[in-house]
Design a protein around this motif. Structure first.
Motif, PDB file in Angstrom:
ATOM      1  N   ASP A 167      -0.372  38.765 -21.341  1.00  0.00           N
ATOM      2  CA  ASP A 167      -1.363  39.387 -20.604  1.00  0.00           C
ATOM      3  C   ASP A 167      -1.079  39.028 -19.006  1.00  0.00           C
ATOM      4  O   ASP A 167      -1.410  39.908 -18.275  1.00  0.00           O
ATOM      5  N   SER A 168      -0.634  37.644 -18.975  1.00  0.00           N
ATOM      6  CA  SER A 168      -0.537  37.231 -17.368  1.00  0.00           C
ATOM      7  C   SER A 168       0.523  35.999 -17.511  1.00  0.00           C
ATOM      8  O   SER A 168       0.545  35.340 -18.731  1.00  0.00           O
ATOM      9  N   ILE A 211      -0.954  29.541 -23.206  1.00  0.00           N
ATOM     10  CA  ILE A 211       0.237  29.273 -24.152  1.00  0.00           C
ATOM     11  C   ILE A 211       0.843  27.662 -23.416  1.00  0.00           C
ATOM     12  O   ILE A 211       1.066  26.812 -24.260  1.00  0.00           O
ATOM     13  N   VAL A 212       0.835  27.458 -22.428  1.00  0.00           N
ATOM     14  CA  VAL A 212       1.493  26.666 -21.675  1.00  0.00           C
ATOM     15  C   VAL A 212       0.714  25.161 -21.793  1.00  0.00           C
ATOM     16  O   VAL A 212      -0.646  25.316 -21.839  1.00  0.00           O
ATOM     17  N   VAL A 245       1.723  26.925 -13.402  1.00  0.00           N
ATOM     18  CA  VAL A 245       2.560  27.575 -14.517  1.00  0.00           C
ATOM     19  C   VAL A 245       1.598  27.870 -15.614  1.00  0.00           C
ATOM     20  O   VAL A 245       0.563  27.198 -16.093  1.00  0.00           O
ATOM     21  N   SER A 246       1.556  29.153 -16.084  1.00  0.00           N
ATOM     22  CA  SER A 246       0.568  29.652 -16.956  1.00  0.00           C
ATOM     23  C   SER A 246       1.314  30.957 -17.796  1.00  0.00           C
ATOM     24  O   SER A 246       2.089  31.590 -17.237  1.00  0.00           O
ATOM     25  N   PHE A 248      13.047  39.560 -22.331  1.00  0.00           N
ATOM     26  CA  PHE A 248      12.078  40.184 -22.966  1.00  0.00           C
ATOM     27  C   PHE A 248      10.829  39.509 -22.959  1.00  0.00           C
ATOM     28  O   PHE A 248      10.540  38.847 -23.830  1.00  0.00           O
ATOM     29  N   PRO A 249       9.843  40.241 -22.321  1.00  0.00           N
ATOM     30  CA  PRO A 249       8.467  39.763 -22.284  1.00  0.00           C
ATOM     31  C   PRO A 249       7.675  39.387 -23.493  1.00  0.00           C
ATOM     32  O   PRO A 249       7.073  38.556 -23.764  1.00  0.00           O
ATOM     33  N   GLU A 250       7.810  40.439 -24.467  1.00  0.00           N
ATOM     34  CA  GLU A 250       7.159  40.319 -25.774  1.00  0.00           C
ATOM     35  C   GLU A 250       7.883  39.087 -26.594  1.00  0.00           C
ATOM     36  O   GLU A 250       6.992  38.661 -27.530  1.00  0.00           O
ATOM     37  N   ASP A 251       9.005  38.890 -26.365  1.00  0.00           N
ATOM     38  CA  ASP A 251       9.337  37.694 -27.315  1.00  0.00           C
ATOM     39  C   ASP A 251       8.784  36.202 -26.838  1.00  0.00           C
ATOM     40  O   ASP A 251       8.876  35.189 -27.499  1.00  0.00           O
TER      41      ASP A 251
END
Length: 140
Positions: A93-94, A109-110, A100-101, A77-80
């Protein structure tokens, strides 16, 4: 309080006393001639073997760091991924696995130290592997 003191005695004092007593008995037997003499010390490890161990350690630590970095990635679930990591309910966004990004709403976020750490462990692992091979070949 008495139970705590009893637990400390059982956990620390008795094993230490038993170990000291055992070492004393072994020394007394060796001096009396009942046991064989102490074994000779092991030969020192070669530089090639040390370099190989450093390489293995760098590979393992680099792999663990990469798995940690991948824990930020979206899977089912990408939105999670954005919600759990940045408290932003949206599709990322990407994202990429190397470097790692994960970018959510324009923000990375990373943690910043993951990719330099991966580079450091990769260079150390490859360098130590090459050094181990070269030292082993030169030894022959």
């Amino acid at each position: 309080m008495a139970a705590l003191i009893g637990m400390v005695i059982l956990a620390l004092v008795l094993p230490a006393w038993a170990g000291i007593t055992y070492v004393g008995l072994v020394r007394a037997r060796r001096e009396a001639g009942g046991l064989p003499p102490e074994p000779r010390p092991r030969p020192r490890r070669s530089l090639a073997r040390k370099a190989a161990w450093i390489a293995v350690l760098a590979y393992v630590l680099g792999g663990a760091l990469h798995v940690y970095g991948l824990s930020y990635q979206p899977f089912l679930f990408p939105e999670d991924a954005c919600w759990f990591n940045a408290r932003h309910k949206a599709v990322p966004d990407s994202s990429s696995a190397l470097p790692v990004s994960l970018v959510c709403a324009g923000e990375e976020i990373v943690p910043w130290w993951v990719n330099p750490g991966l580079l450091l462990f990769a260079v150390a692992a490859v360098g130590a592997t090459v050094a181990a091979i070269v030292l082993r070949i030169r030894r022959r």
